[in-house]
Design a protein around this motif. Sequence first.
Motif, short mmCIF file in Angstrom:
data_model
loop_
_atom_site.label_atom_id
_atom_site.label_comp_id
_atom_site.label_asym_id
_atom_site.label_seq_id
_atom_site.Cartn_x
_atom_site.Cartn_y
_atom_site.Cartn_z
N GLY A 184 -0.92 -17.23 -7.42
CA GLY A 184 -1.95 -15.72 -7.22
C GLY A 184 -0.25 -15.82 -6.17
O GLY A 184 -1.10 -14.97 -5.25
N LEU A 185 0.27 -16.34 -6.36
CA LEU A 185 1.82 -15.76 -5.66
C LEU A 185 2.93 -15.79 -6.54
O LEU A 185 3.16 -15.86 -7.18
CB LEU A 185 1.99 -16.74 -4.64
N ARG A 186 3.86 -15.11 -5.30
CA ARG A 186 4.82 -14.15 -6.29
C ARG A 186 6.40 -14.20 -5.38
O ARG A 186 5.67 -13.58 -3.89
CB ARG A 186 5.43 -13.53 -7.39
N LEU A 187 7.39 -14.17 -6.14
CA LEU A 187 8.58 -14.02 -5.31
C LEU A 187 8.83 -12.82 -5.24
O LEU A 187 9.06 -12.14 -6.11
CB LEU A 187 9.84 -14.62 -5.34
N LEU A 188 9.79 -12.16 -4.20
CA LEU A 188 10.45 -11.17 -4.21
C LEU A 188 11.26 -10.90 -4.79
O LEU A 188 12.22 -11.44 -4.94
CB LEU A 188 10.28 -9.68 -2.79
N PRO A 189 11.47 -9.86 -5.72
CA PRO A 189 13.08 -10.02 -5.95
C PRO A 189 14.61 -9.97 -6.01
O PRO A 189 14.19 -10.02 -4.51
CB PRO A 189 13.14 -8.83 -7.61
#
Length: 244
Positions: A184-189
Motif C-alpha cells: 500500500g505504499l509507493r515511492l515518488l519518482p
Amino acid sequence: MATNASLAKLFAPTGTLRASINLGNPILANADPATGAPFGVSIDLAKAFALRLGVPLELVVMDTAGKSVQAVNEERADFGFFAIDPVRGKEIAFTAPYVLIEGCYLVREESPLSTNEEVDQAGRRVAVGLGSAYDLFLTRELKHAEIVRAPSSPTTVATFVEQNLDVAAGVKQQLEADARQRGGLRLLPGHFMVIRQAMGVPKTRGEAAADALRAFVEEMKASGFVAEALARHGIEGAAVAPPG
C-alpha cells in the motif's frame, strides 16, 4: 609525506583504530541476524584501512547516523563513515565521497502527491530519521512542510504509518524494502537529494590525517575495491562516486 607509523599514531593514539559504524544505513552496514556481527562496505573499508596502518581494529557500532557522528566528534572513535553535510563538517574533515546514494520520498498508494516538488507545502508532515543526512538536508530545504523525527532511520516508515504522516524520507533501498513488506505504499519518482557517503576524521587530528584518509578513499575507488564490496554484499542502487 607521513609514514604509516606516524599516521598510525595520529589515527590510533590508543593503539587500536576505532571505526564508528552506523547500522542505520543498510547500504553501508548491517548486523548478521545470527551473530549480531556487523558487515558491509564500511566494515570492509575500515578493515582495509587498519591493515594499511598496521594496527588492530575496533568497531564502535551505533544504530543511528547521529550517534555515529557524535562518537567521532567526542573522539570515542577515530574515524567514521558519514554522509557529507556542512553541519557535520564543522568538527569532521571529510574525504571525497566513495558512494552515492539516492534520498527519496515514500507515500501511500492513495496519496495525491505525484512529484517531489509537491511535498513542501503547508500542512504536510514528513517523517525522517533523527540526525540523519535527510534530517539535516530537509531541515534546511523544507520551508513549509513540518518535519517529524523518528528515533532512527530504520524506524522512519513505522513512524510515518503509526502517526499517519504524509511522507517518509530516506534511503531509496530502505524505503523500497519497507514498501514491499507493508504494501500500500509507493515511492515518488526520482530523488530529492543525492547522498554523498564519505569517510571522516576529527579535525583535531590535523591535515596529515585528513589528507591520508582522502588518499585512501581515492585509492579504494580507483582500484575497484569499493565496487567489489558493493557487489559482494549484494548492494543495488548505490554507485561508486567519481574520482575526488
